[in-house]
Motif scaffolding. Sequence first.
Motif, PDB file in Angstrom:
ATOM      1  N   LEU A   1       0.838  -1.194   0.000  1.00 19.32           N
ATOM      2  CA  LEU A   1       0.000   0.000   0.000  1.00 19.32           C
ATOM      3  C   LEU A   1       0.877   1.250   0.000  1.00 19.32           C
ATOM      4  CD1 LEU A   1      -2.556  -1.153   2.732  1.00 19.32           C
ATOM      5  CD2 LEU A   1      -2.850  -1.243   0.246  1.00 19.32           C
ATOM      6  N   SER A   2       0.280   2.385  -0.316  1.00 18.54           N
ATOM      7  CA  SER A   2       1.032   3.637  -0.426  1.00 18.54           C
ATOM      8  C   SER A   2       1.132   4.320   0.937  1.00 18.54           C
ATOM      9  CB  SER A   2       0.357   4.574  -1.442  1.00 18.54           C
ATOM     10  OG  SER A   2       0.389   4.013  -2.736  1.00 18.54           O
ATOM     11  N   TYR A   3       2.262   4.150   1.574  1.00 17.91           N
ATOM     12  CA  TYR A   3       2.521   4.791   2.862  1.00 17.91           C
ATOM     13  C   TYR A   3       3.453   5.994   2.725  1.00 17.91           C
ATOM     14  CZ  TYR A   3       0.290   1.251   5.784  1.00 17.91           C
ATOM     15  OH  TYR A   3      -0.637   0.445   6.405  1.00 17.91           O
ATOM     16  N   ILE A   4       4.336   5.981   1.749  1.00 18.59           N
ATOM     17  CA  ILE A   4       5.315   7.051   1.608  1.00 18.59           C
ATOM     18  C   ILE A   4       4.672   8.234   0.896  1.00 18.59           C
ATOM     19  CG2 ILE A   4       7.524   7.716   0.592  1.00 18.59           C
ATOM     20  CD1 ILE A   4       8.384   4.793   0.866  1.00 18.59           C
ATOM     21  N   ALA A   5       4.724   9.385   1.546  1.00 16.86           N
ATOM     22  CA  ALA A   5       4.155  10.612   0.988  1.00 16.86           C
ATOM     23  C   ALA A   5       5.220  11.699   1.009  1.00 16.86           C
ATOM     24  CB  ALA A   5       2.930  11.038   1.812  1.00 16.86           C
ATOM     25  N   ALA A   6       4.907  12.818   0.407  1.00 18.90           N
ATOM     26  CA  ALA A   6       5.820  13.951   0.462  1.00 18.90           C
ATOM     27  C   ALA A   6       6.067  14.307   1.928  1.00 18.90           C
ATOM     28  CB  ALA A   6       5.218  15.135  -0.286  1.00 18.90           C
ATOM     29  N   GLY A   7       7.315  14.418   2.300  1.00 14.41           N
ATOM     30  CA  GLY A   7       7.647  14.725   3.683  1.00 14.41           C
ATOM     31  C   GLY A   7       7.835  13.514   4.569  1.00 14.41           C
ATOM     32  N   SER A   8       7.658  12.298   4.051  1.00 14.13           N
ATOM     33  CA  SER A   8       7.889  11.101   4.862  1.00 14.13           C
ATOM     34  C   SER A   8       9.362  10.989   5.240  1.00 14.13           C
ATOM     35  CB  SER A   8       7.470   9.842   4.101  1.00 14.13           C
ATOM     36  OG  SER A   8       6.080   9.765   3.937  1.00 14.13           O
ATOM     37  N   ASP A   9       9.611  10.479   6.443  1.00 10.35           N
ATOM     38  CA  ASP A   9      10.975  10.228   6.907  1.00 10.35           C
ATOM     39  C   ASP A   9      11.414   8.822   6.497  1.00 10.35           C
ATOM     40  OD1 ASP A   9      10.838  12.685   8.144  1.00 10.35           O
ATOM     41  OD2 ASP A   9      10.495  11.855  10.149  1.00 10.35           O
ATOM     42  N   LEU A  10      12.711   8.620   6.488  1.00 10.24           N
ATOM     43  CA  LEU A  10      13.291   7.288   6.364  1.00 10.24           C
ATOM     44  C   LEU A  10      13.659   6.847   7.781  1.00 10.24           C
ATOM     45  CD1 LEU A  10      14.463   4.861   4.889  1.00 10.24           C
ATOM     46  CD2 LEU A  10      16.500   6.226   4.365  1.00 10.24           C
ATOM     47  N   ASP A  11      12.866   5.937   8.345  1.00 12.38           N
ATOM     48  CA  ASP A  11      13.031   5.508   9.734  1.00 12.38           C
ATOM     49  C   ASP A  11      13.860   4.234   9.791  1.00 12.38           C
ATOM     50  OD1 ASP A  11      11.269   7.451  11.140  1.00 12.38           O
ATOM     51  OD2 ASP A  11       9.757   6.566   9.834  1.00 12.38           O
ATOM     52  N   LEU A  12      14.952   4.287  10.559  1.00 12.00           N
ATOM     53  CA  LEU A  12      15.893   3.171  10.618  1.00 12.00           C
ATOM     54  C   LEU A  12      16.165   2.780  12.058  1.00 12.00           C
ATOM     55  CD1 LEU A  12      18.482   4.550   8.035  1.00 12.00           C
ATOM     56  CD2 LEU A  12      16.685   2.862   7.602  1.00 12.00           C
ATOM     57  N   LEU A  13      16.371   1.494  12.265  1.00 16.61           N
ATOM     58  CA  LEU A  13      16.749   0.963  13.575  1.00 16.61           C
ATOM     59  C   LEU A  13      18.115   0.302  13.440  1.00 16.61           C
ATOM     60  CD1 LEU A  13      15.764   0.493  16.503  1.00 16.61           C
ATOM     61  CD2 LEU A  13      14.920  -1.743  15.743  1.00 16.61           C
TER      62      LEU A  13
END
Length: 217
Positions: free
Chosen positions: A130-142
């Motif tokens: 599904l489309s979760y990434i939008a303009a302004g989305s962060d790249l979240d890393l662990l």
Amino acid sequence: MRRHDLLRVPPATWDAMLARHPDLGELPLVTGWALQGWPVIVRRRLAADASGDIPAALPLPPAYGKRRIAFAFPGDADLHALPPVSLRDAAHAAPPEWQPVIAEIIQLGEAVGVVPRVFGSLLWQHATGLSYIAAGSDLDLLWSGANHASMRTLAGELQRLDEHGAVRIDGEIEMPDGAAFNWRELALRRGGDTVLLKTMAGVELRAIDDLIRGPVA
């Protein structure tokens, strides 16, 4: 169970959870979530959670309100732990403009000996389609398993990439016990300062010197 762990929920277990939380069945996508084979993520415990329950969550995509939905399973529920999703494995789901910084982050992980894992919008876009990434989305890393010598290097390099890349980089460095702190706190503070450490039970302040004094892996 640790924060950010992924679980696969058999449909029967999912239906039993919805029976405990009947209001959730009225939300879009939720009723058929398990039938689609989509995972849920382990979250921090809330005051309302029973001590023996397994706290979990899922986020709805932006098109459905971007709501984060929290629920819990009994401790003896039929749940299946899934392996973490690496940045390399999820990269295909990222926008083209993210790819250069993703390549550099993967190289950084190789240099410090830590495989970056994903959570947030990139994880859910990869896991569900599904489309979760939008303009302004962060790249979240662990980042799990960094030793004391590499944590400062890791935080400093992430800050550099964040300042010059096409996507804001966010996320956490995880300690062996599952407690984690935002890498920005290490990049922007010095020894003697404290960082906010997140655990399954809540949050606490801990001195940076205590975090990096000895090996954490």
